[in-house]
Every structure is written in structure tokens, then in C-alpha cells.
Design a protein around this motif. Structure first.
Motif, PDB file in Angstrom:
ATOM      1  N   GLY A  84       0.951  -1.131  -0.030  1.00 43.38           N
ATOM      2  CA  GLY A  84      -0.135   0.089   0.032  1.00 43.38           C
ATOM      3  C   GLY A  84       0.739   1.086   0.087  1.00 43.38           C
ATOM      4  O   GLY A  84       2.012   1.066  -0.219  1.00 43.38           O
ATOM      5  N   PRO A  85       0.259   2.445   0.200  1.00 46.89           N
ATOM      6  CA  PRO A  85      -1.246   2.589   0.427  1.00 46.89           C
ATOM      7  C   PRO A  85      -2.022   2.764  -1.096  1.00 46.89           C
ATOM      8  O   PRO A  85      -1.461   2.767  -2.008  1.00 46.89           O
ATOM      9  N   HIS A  86      -3.185   1.985  -0.731  1.00 49.84           N
ATOM     10  CA  HIS A  86      -4.311   2.087  -1.871  1.00 49.84           C
ATOM     11  C   HIS A  86      -5.384   2.975  -1.422  1.00 49.84           C
ATOM     12  O   HIS A  86      -5.729   3.116  -0.057  1.00 49.84           O
ATOM     13  N   HIS A  87      -6.062   3.622  -2.478  1.00 46.68           N
ATOM     14  CA  HIS A  87      -7.400   4.254  -2.252  1.00 46.68           C
ATOM     15  C   HIS A  87      -7.144   5.374  -1.233  1.00 46.68           C
ATOM     16  O   HIS A  87      -7.604   5.550  -0.107  1.00 46.68           O
ATOM     17  N   LYS A  88      -6.026   6.399  -1.459  1.00 47.93           N
ATOM     18  CA  LYS A  88      -5.723   7.222  -0.563  1.00 47.93           C
ATOM     19  C   LYS A  88      -7.029   8.298   0.088  1.00 47.93           C
ATOM     20  O   LYS A  88      -7.024   8.863   0.695  1.00 47.93           O
ATOM     21  N   GLU A  89      -7.844   8.236  -1.035  1.00 45.33           N
ATOM     22  CA  GLU A  89      -9.026   9.083  -0.794  1.00 45.33           C
ATOM     23  C   GLU A  89     -10.290   8.369   0.016  1.00 45.33           C
ATOM     24  O   GLU A  89     -11.277   8.922   0.599  1.00 45.33           O
ATOM     25  N   TYR A  90      -9.985   7.183   0.384  1.00 44.82           N
ATOM     26  CA  TYR A  90     -10.880   6.503   1.025  1.00 44.82           C
ATOM     27  C   TYR A  90     -10.935   6.844   2.723  1.00 44.82           C
ATOM     28  O   TYR A  90     -10.000   6.649   3.473  1.00 44.82           O
ATOM     29  N   LYS A  91     -12.229   7.361   2.930  1.00 44.81           N
ATOM     30  CA  LYS A  91     -12.534   7.886   4.320  1.00 44.81           C
ATOM     31  C   LYS A  91     -11.395   8.550   4.843  1.00 44.81           C
ATOM     32  O   LYS A  91     -11.134   9.569   4.247  1.00 44.81           O
ATOM     33  N   ASP A  92     -10.973   8.155   6.120  1.00 47.19           N
ATOM     34  CA  ASP A  92      -9.990   9.102   6.682  1.00 47.19           C
ATOM     35  C   ASP A  92      -8.600   8.678   6.761  1.00 47.19           C
ATOM     36  O   ASP A  92      -7.488   9.129   7.187  1.00 47.19           O
ATOM     37  N   ALA A  93      -8.111   7.509   5.810  1.00 43.91           N
ATOM     38  CA  ALA A  93      -6.710   6.995   6.009  1.00 43.91           C
ATOM     39  C   ALA A  93      -6.697   6.246   4.690  1.00 43.91           C
ATOM     40  O   ALA A  93      -7.579   5.523   4.341  1.00 43.91           O
ATOM     41  N   PRO A  94      -5.484   5.984   4.068  1.00 44.47           N
ATOM     42  CA  PRO A  94      -5.263   5.106   3.019  1.00 44.47           C
ATOM     43  C   PRO A  94      -5.267   3.559   3.438  1.00 44.47           C
ATOM     44  O   PRO A  94      -4.999   3.448   4.715  1.00 44.47           O
ATOM     45  N   LEU A  95      -5.544   2.496   2.825  1.00 44.49           N
ATOM     46  CA  LEU A  95      -5.562   1.184   2.759  1.00 44.49           C
ATOM     47  C   LEU A  95      -4.137   0.606   2.700  1.00 44.49           C
ATOM     48  O   LEU A  95      -3.624   0.718   1.714  1.00 44.49           O
ATOM     49  N   PHE A  96      -4.094  -0.483   3.527  1.00 43.85           N
ATOM     50  CA  PHE A  96      -2.898  -1.269   3.411  1.00 43.85           C
ATOM     51  C   PHE A  96      -3.136  -2.891   3.610  1.00 43.85           C
ATOM     52  O   PHE A  96      -4.144  -3.165   4.391  1.00 43.85           O
ATOM     53  N   TRP A  97      -2.990  -3.614   2.611  1.00 47.18           N
ATOM     54  CA  TRP A  97      -3.438  -4.921   2.295  1.00 47.18           C
ATOM     55  C   TRP A  97      -2.222  -6.086   2.384  1.00 47.18           C
ATOM     56  O   TRP A  97      -1.033  -5.500   2.055  1.00 47.18           O
ATOM     57  N   HIS A  98      -2.403  -7.292   3.242  1.00 46.66           N
ATOM     58  CA  HIS A  98      -1.576  -8.205   3.361  1.00 46.66           C
ATOM     59  C   HIS A  98      -1.756  -9.139   2.427  1.00 46.66           C
ATOM     60  O   HIS A  98      -2.653  -9.899   2.668  1.00 46.66           O
ATOM     61  N   HIS A  99      -0.648  -9.768   1.444  1.00 48.26           N
ATOM     62  CA  HIS A  99      -1.021 -10.781   0.646  1.00 48.26           C
ATOM     63  C   HIS A  99       0.273 -11.156  -0.004  1.00 48.26           C
ATOM     64  O   HIS A  99       1.313 -10.808   0.183  1.00 48.26           O
ATOM     65  N   ILE A 100       0.232 -12.040  -1.029  1.00 46.76           N
ATOM     66  CA  ILE A 100       1.387 -12.391  -2.102  1.00 46.76           C
ATOM     67  C   ILE A 100       1.731 -11.058  -2.766  1.00 46.76           C
ATOM     68  O   ILE A 100       1.173 -10.863  -3.855  1.00 46.76           O
ATOM     69  N   ARG A 101       2.880 -10.788  -2.523  1.00 40.53           N
ATOM     70  CA  ARG A 101       3.474  -9.344  -3.134  1.00 40.53           C
ATOM     71  C   ARG A 101       4.632 -10.057  -4.164  1.00 40.53           C
ATOM     72  O   ARG A 101       4.810  -9.207  -5.098  1.00 40.53           O
ATOM     73  N   SER A 102       5.194 -10.920  -4.217  1.00 42.14           N
ATOM     74  CA  SER A 102       5.944 -11.515  -5.184  1.00 42.14           C
ATOM     75  C   SER A 102       5.876 -13.096  -5.171  1.00 42.14           C
ATOM     76  O   SER A 102       5.679 -13.802  -4.213  1.00 42.14           O
ATOM     77  N   PHE A 103       5.646 -13.760  -6.614  1.00 42.21           N
ATOM     78  CA  PHE A 103       5.403 -15.112  -6.676  1.00 42.21           C
ATOM     79  C   PHE A 103       6.299 -15.492  -7.810  1.00 42.21           C
ATOM     80  O   PHE A 103       5.681 -15.598  -8.850  1.00 42.21           O
ATOM     81  N   ILE A 104       7.484 -15.740  -7.689  1.00 41.26           N
ATOM     82  CA  ILE A 104       8.514 -16.201  -8.453  1.00 41.26           C
ATOM     83  C   ILE A 104       8.241 -17.877  -8.998  1.00 41.26           C
ATOM     84  O   ILE A 104       8.389 -18.645  -8.152  1.00 41.26           O
ATOM     85  N   TYR A 105       7.779 -17.928 -10.121  1.00 43.04           N
ATOM     86  CA  TYR A 105       8.073 -19.367 -10.775  1.00 43.04           C
ATOM     87  C   TYR A 105       9.695 -19.767 -11.212  1.00 43.04           C
ATOM     88  O   TYR A 105      10.087 -18.995 -12.011  1.00 43.04           O
ATOM     89  N   LYS A 106      10.016 -20.619 -10.330  1.00 41.34           N
ATOM     90  CA  LYS A 106      11.692 -20.722 -10.397  1.00 41.34           C
ATOM     91  C   LYS A 106      12.106 -21.238 -11.769  1.00 41.34           C
ATOM     92  O   LYS A 106      13.419 -20.744 -12.332  1.00 41.34           O
ATOM     93  N   SER A 107      11.415 -22.082 -12.443  1.00 39.23           N
ATOM     94  CA  SER A 107      11.979 -22.546 -13.413  1.00 39.23           C
ATOM     95  C   SER A 107      12.148 -21.621 -14.590  1.00 39.23           C
ATOM     96  O   SER A 107      12.899 -21.896 -15.429  1.00 39.23           O
TER      97      SER A 107
END
Length: 342
Positions: A84-107
Motif C-alpha cells: 500500500g497505500p491504496h485508495h488514498k481518498e478512502y474515508k480518513d486513511a489510505p488502505l494497506f493489504w497483506h497478501h502475496i507481493r512476489s510469486f516467483i516461478y523458479k523454472s
């Protein structure tokens, strides 16, 4: 009455002894082989050891109180952290999300999480605690706890806040392209929850340049339809919403959706298997959207359902390198239990 006389050798020659010994050894080997054949019918050939199978957890250096989790085996390396941050205009604060940020296919070295990321939840915030559930050489499972408010990640007061936490469990397997995700608690206090991917299938980072395939799409009532419209909507949210068959209709494979998105030039991409919600029986997808040939969005909670009506459910994420049609077959095998051995 004459009795038949049995003659015994008066002595055992060296040659006779050697022959008897050979015969005994042959009989013993035959018995061992028979026992082995019987045993083979009851066991499976052990998988080769995956020296790279590992789950590690560390403090995220960029965001106070947030944990970074790495899922890795011989096939891929998936890094999960706050984004993040995402959607900075969202209500009173920007959003942060926790998820897979890097997904390396080794081959092939391709990172398929470029973009927003993989397995996002618009309503899921910081991962503040983890627990190892299973730690074997065949598979590993980690349970992750998140703040249910995606804005709550940057103050010390938030670390111990567990008000309605979201919980997921991730399982990885030895030498496997599959990640199993159990969505234990997945909705915010507004009764909404989703799971979505906006990635870079096969290295494609632009919209509408990759190829999307969904099981049963040829027989479904409409052509592929992209966000903001739903491709399948089995449950009414607004008064004017049209509703599809609750069981998924032609898109249903044994109670699941199978979806894949890949690069048409190299056949590489990622896919998902997600269960269809069944009232009173099991949690799962209530609304299904396609995200511009970059991924998918599914809703297991749609605002109108209660906490009691959002049971846990299990989905799968997987990598492939032989095209989207082959990916659909992989999805079938996952549902049939041929690839996870569970």
C-alpha cells in the motif's frame, strides 16, 4: 503288504551341499519378492525430498508491527507482506493489504504477482501474528492473523488489537505448484469479504493481453464478462441484480469454480480453484468477477449475510506452464484429490 523303502544318501557331497544352499537361497529370495509385491499394493512410492520446502517469518522492515511470511519450495517462492497505500481518498486513511507481493516461478524466473498482488482481501489489514500448524517434510502449514481494518497497521497500539481478526491458513507441498488456502475468518465487521488477484500472468502486466479460461465457459449463459460486472452472481445484493443459478450452472465442477489466466505466448500463468457457497452447508463463492485478464475476484461474504453464515472454506492457487487449457485439467485434479494427497 510290502512297504516302500526310502533310501537316504549315506553322505552329503560338497557338490550336493552347494546345490542345496543355492536352492535355499532361491526359495528365500522368492518369498521376499512375494512379500514385497503384497506390500506394494498397500503403500505409495515416497516422494523425492524437497530441500527447498520452507516457511519463514520475519518482521517487515518497511512497516512497523507487520510480519513478512515466505512460502517456498522447489517450484516457487511466494513472499507475503503488506502492500500500500491504496485508495488514498478512502474515508480518513489510505488502505494497506497483506497478501502475496512476489510469486516467483523458479523454472522461468517470472514473478506473477506484479500488480496489486495475489490473494488480496480488500478488507484485510496487517498480519500481526503467525502460528505453525504443521511442519513436515511433505507439507507445511502456517496460520496467519490479520487486523480486520486495513488501515490499522502503523501504531504500537494496534499490535495487540485482535478485535474481529481475520485468519487464513496457507499450506505448501513438496515439489508442488499448489498453495492451499483455508479462509478461516475472512469478513470485516461490515459483513463484506473478498479474495482477489491482480497479477502478471506469465509476465504480462497489461490489461486484456493475457488469456482467461474458466471451466464450463463454453456452455455458460454469457460470454466472459469483466469487472465491474459480475461473470457469475448466485446471490442477490442489490434490488436490481439479476441472479444466476446458485450452484454455478455450467461453471460448476464438483461444487467448485476452476479459473486460469495465462500468457498466450509462453503458456505460463496462475490459476485458482474455489468452492461454490452452499447455504447451510459450506462457505465459498457467492459472486465471481473477472479482472481484465489479470486475475479474479470472488466474494464469500456480500454484506447481507451474518457471521454465522460465513463458515470457513478452502481454495487453491497454482502455477502452470502448458497453457490455460492444461491449467483447467490441473484444477480438476486438485478437486479430485490427485495432487494434494489429502
Amino acid at each position: 503288504m510290502h512297504k516302500q523303502l526310502v533310501q537316504y544318501p549315506t553322505k552329503i557331497t560338497y557338490r550336493n551341499f552347494i546345490q542345496m544352499l543355492k536352492t535355499t537361497i532361491q526359495i528365500s529370495c522368492l518369498l521376499v519378492a512375494c512379500v514385497g509385491m503384497l506390500s506394494c499394493g498397500k503403500t505409495t512410492t515416497p516422494k523425492s525430498i524437497d530441500a527447498e520446502l520452507n516457511i519463514s517469518v520475519a518482521e517487515d522492515e518497511d512497516l512497523f508491527g507487520s510480519l513478512q511470511v515466505i512460502l517456498e519450495n522447489s517450484i516457487y517462492k511466494a513472499v507475503m507482506r503488506s502492500n500500500g497505500p491504496h485508495h488514498k481518498e478512502y474515508k480518513d486513511a489510505p488502505l494497506f493489504w497483506h497478501h502475496i507481493r512476489s510469486f516467483i516461478y523458479k523454472s522461468n524466473g517470472i514473478d506473477q504477482a506484479k500488480g496489486c498482488g495475489i490473494d488480496c482481501n480488500h478488507f484485510r489489514g496487517n498480519c500481526y501474528k503467525t502460528e505453525m500448524v504443521y511442519d513436515g517434510s511433505d507439507k507445511k502449514t502456517i496460520r496467519m492473523y490479520y487486523h480486520s481494518d486495513p488501515r490499522r497497521i502503523l501504531s504500537e497500539d494496534d499490535i495487540d488489537s485482535t478485535n474481529l481478526p481475520m485468519i487464513s491458513e496457507y499450506t505448501i507441498y513438496a515439489n508442488s505448484p499448489i498453495i492451499k488456502v483455508k479462509y478461516v475468518a475472512y469478513k470485516q465487521n461490515n459483513n463484506w469479504g473478498n479474495a482477489f488477484d491482480i497479477g502478471s500472468p506469465g509476465g504480462v502486466t497489461e490489461q486484456f493481453k493475457a488469456t482467461t479460461r474458466v471451466f464450463g465457459q463454453e456452455k455458460f449463459t454469457r460470454k466472459l464478462t469483466y469487472h465491474e460486472d459480475a461473470y457469475w452472481q448466485g446471490f442477490q445484493v442489490g434490488e436490481k441484480d439479476s441472479v444466476d443459478s446458485e450452484d454455478g450452472g455450467a461453471l460448476n465442477y464438483k461444487g467448485h469454480f476452476i479459473m486460469a489466466v495465462g500468457n498466450p505466448e509462453n503458456g505460463i500463468g496462475f490459476g485458482r480453484v474455489m468452492p461454490i457457497y452452499k447455504s447451510g452447508t459450506s462457505g465459498g463463492v457467492r459472486i465471481f468477477k473477472l479482472l481484465w485478464d489479470q486475475g479474479f475476484e470472488t466474494f464469500p461474504a456480500t454484506g447481507s449475510n451474518s457471521l454465522a453464515d460465513t463458515p470457513s472454506y478452502t481454495g487453491y492457487i497454482f502455477l502452470f506452464d502448458k497453457g490455460v487449457d492444461d491449467a483447467i485439467e490441473i484444477g480438476k485434479k486438485i478437486i479430485d484429490g490427485a495432487l494434494t494427497e489429502e
